[in-house]
Motif scaffolding. Sequence first.
Motif, PDB file in Angstrom:
ATOM      1  N   LYS A  39       0.862  -1.171   0.000  1.00 23.81           N
ATOM      2  CA  LYS A  39       0.000   0.000   0.000  1.00 23.81           C
ATOM      3  C   LYS A  39       0.909   1.233   0.000  1.00 23.81           C
ATOM      4  CE  LYS A  39      -3.962  -2.219   0.430  1.00 23.81           C
ATOM      5  NZ  LYS A  39      -5.012  -2.183  -0.620  1.00 23.81           N
ATOM      6  N   THR A  40       0.941   1.948  -1.121  1.00 17.68           N
ATOM      7  CA  THR A  40       1.839   3.091  -1.261  1.00 17.68           C
ATOM      8  C   THR A  40       1.022   4.379  -1.418  1.00 17.68           C
ATOM      9  OG1 THR A  40       2.031   3.306  -3.674  1.00 17.68           O
ATOM     10  CG2 THR A  40       3.230   1.482  -2.633  1.00 17.68           C
ATOM     11  N   PRO A  41       1.659   5.538  -1.238  1.00 18.42           N
ATOM     12  CA  PRO A  41       0.936   6.810  -1.400  1.00 18.42           C
ATOM     13  C   PRO A  41       0.371   7.019  -2.803  1.00 18.42           C
ATOM     14  CG  PRO A  41       3.009   7.127  -0.225  1.00 18.42           C
ATOM     15  CD  PRO A  41       3.024   5.733  -0.739  1.00 18.42           C
ATOM     16  N   SER A  75       9.417   4.176  -6.072  1.00 22.59           N
ATOM     17  CA  SER A  75       9.019   5.552  -5.789  1.00 22.59           C
ATOM     18  C   SER A  75       8.899   6.322  -7.106  1.00 22.59           C
ATOM     19  CB  SER A  75      10.053   6.227  -4.882  1.00 22.59           C
ATOM     20  OG  SER A  75       9.796   7.615  -4.777  1.00 22.59           O
ATOM     21  N   THR A 142       7.765  -2.373   6.353  1.00 21.39           N
ATOM     22  CA  THR A 142       7.377  -0.963   6.364  1.00 21.39           C
ATOM     23  C   THR A 142       8.515  -0.111   5.809  1.00 21.39           C
ATOM     24  OG1 THR A 142       5.971  -1.298   8.313  1.00 21.39           O
ATOM     25  CG2 THR A 142       6.592   0.968   7.785  1.00 21.39           C
ATOM     26  N   LYS A 144       9.549   3.854   5.152  1.00 24.57           N
ATOM     27  CA  LYS A 144       9.250   5.273   5.368  1.00 24.57           C
ATOM     28  C   LYS A 144      10.213   6.106   4.541  1.00 24.57           C
ATOM     29  CE  LYS A 144       7.218   4.772   9.949  1.00 24.57           C
ATOM     30  NZ  LYS A 144       7.184   5.258  11.351  1.00 24.57           N
ATOM     31  N   GLY A 147       8.527  11.521   4.248  1.00 28.62           N
ATOM     32  CA  GLY A 147       7.317  11.804   5.002  1.00 28.62           C
ATOM     33  C   GLY A 147       6.147  10.885   4.711  1.00 28.62           C
ATOM     34  N   THR A 148       6.344   9.849   3.910  1.00 26.91           N
ATOM     35  CA  THR A 148       5.271   8.908   3.576  1.00 26.91           C
ATOM     36  C   THR A 148       5.608   7.522   4.136  1.00 26.91           C
ATOM     37  OG1 THR A 148       6.239   8.185   1.477  1.00 26.91           O
ATOM     38  CG2 THR A 148       4.851  10.167   1.438  1.00 26.91           C
ATOM     39  N   THR A 149       4.589   6.680   4.230  1.00 24.26           N
ATOM     40  CA  THR A 149       4.772   5.316   4.733  1.00 24.26           C
ATOM     41  C   THR A 149       4.165   4.315   3.754  1.00 24.26           C
ATOM     42  OG1 THR A 149       4.710   6.034   7.050  1.00 24.26           O
ATOM     43  CG2 THR A 149       4.292   3.703   6.607  1.00 24.26           C
ATOM     44  N   THR A 150       4.963   3.326   3.373  1.00 21.46           N
ATOM     45  CA  THR A 150       4.501   2.231   2.512  1.00 21.46           C
ATOM     46  C   THR A 150       4.506   0.948   3.336  1.00 21.46           C
ATOM     47  OG1 THR A 150       5.277   3.227   0.446  1.00 21.46           O
ATOM     48  CG2 THR A 150       5.035   0.828   0.483  1.00 21.46           C
TER      49      THR A 150
END
Length: 223
Positions: A39-41, A75, A142, A144, A147-150
């Motif tokens: 689950k990515t941004p 990314s 996880t 990071k 500033g985002t979390t995958t």
Amino acid sequence: MSYQKRTALALASALAGTVVLMAAPAAHATVVDVDYKCKTPIGDKSAVSPIDIKSVKSGSGYRLTMSFQKGVSSSPVELGKGAMNPSAVIEVGGADAGRVQVSGPPNSAAIPANTPIKISDLSGTYTPKKSGKVDFTAGVLTIKALGTTTTCTPANNPGPSLQLDVTAAGNAGSPPDDGGGQLPKTGPLDSAVALGTLGGTVLLTGAAGVLWLTRRGQGAVGR
């Protein structure tokens, strides 16, 4: 074949069997393919990476190292040096149960955009709470960055990457005394070793031992 030769052969066989049993491996490791659903941004992604888990004894516990042989997720923008921080969970099963948190250093080099993210080795410490054969399986990963979390979750119910035969700290040492002043009971292996040792003693003492026993018996009769 004389009695002495038969006894010597029996002793040698018992000792050889003991050596083989003591040399049995206490750990079994294998590389397991883990199908991560991430689950990515920017939406859902998936990747399969072979996972290897190794262990090194450390005090009363074990230092676990989880290695990823392929990149996981990606990314849409370049991740500069030190921008990405990975961590994961190793699931503990078998004789013991729980989770081991493992983490690793940030990326040592920039990761180009739209490139599979190579995860560095992740390490953590496991301390056994119960004795027996314990399994270690890759859990949630996880990532990071910026500033985002995958979050990447194994979707293929992977098997264990490592199995250890462990002893909990509270179970180490000698068995407690039952207060009766008796020797502790031993299993078949202990009995075989004890018998082999006795046989070796008889062989080593030989005629001298027999002579001593004979003289002791004569002395007892004379008294």
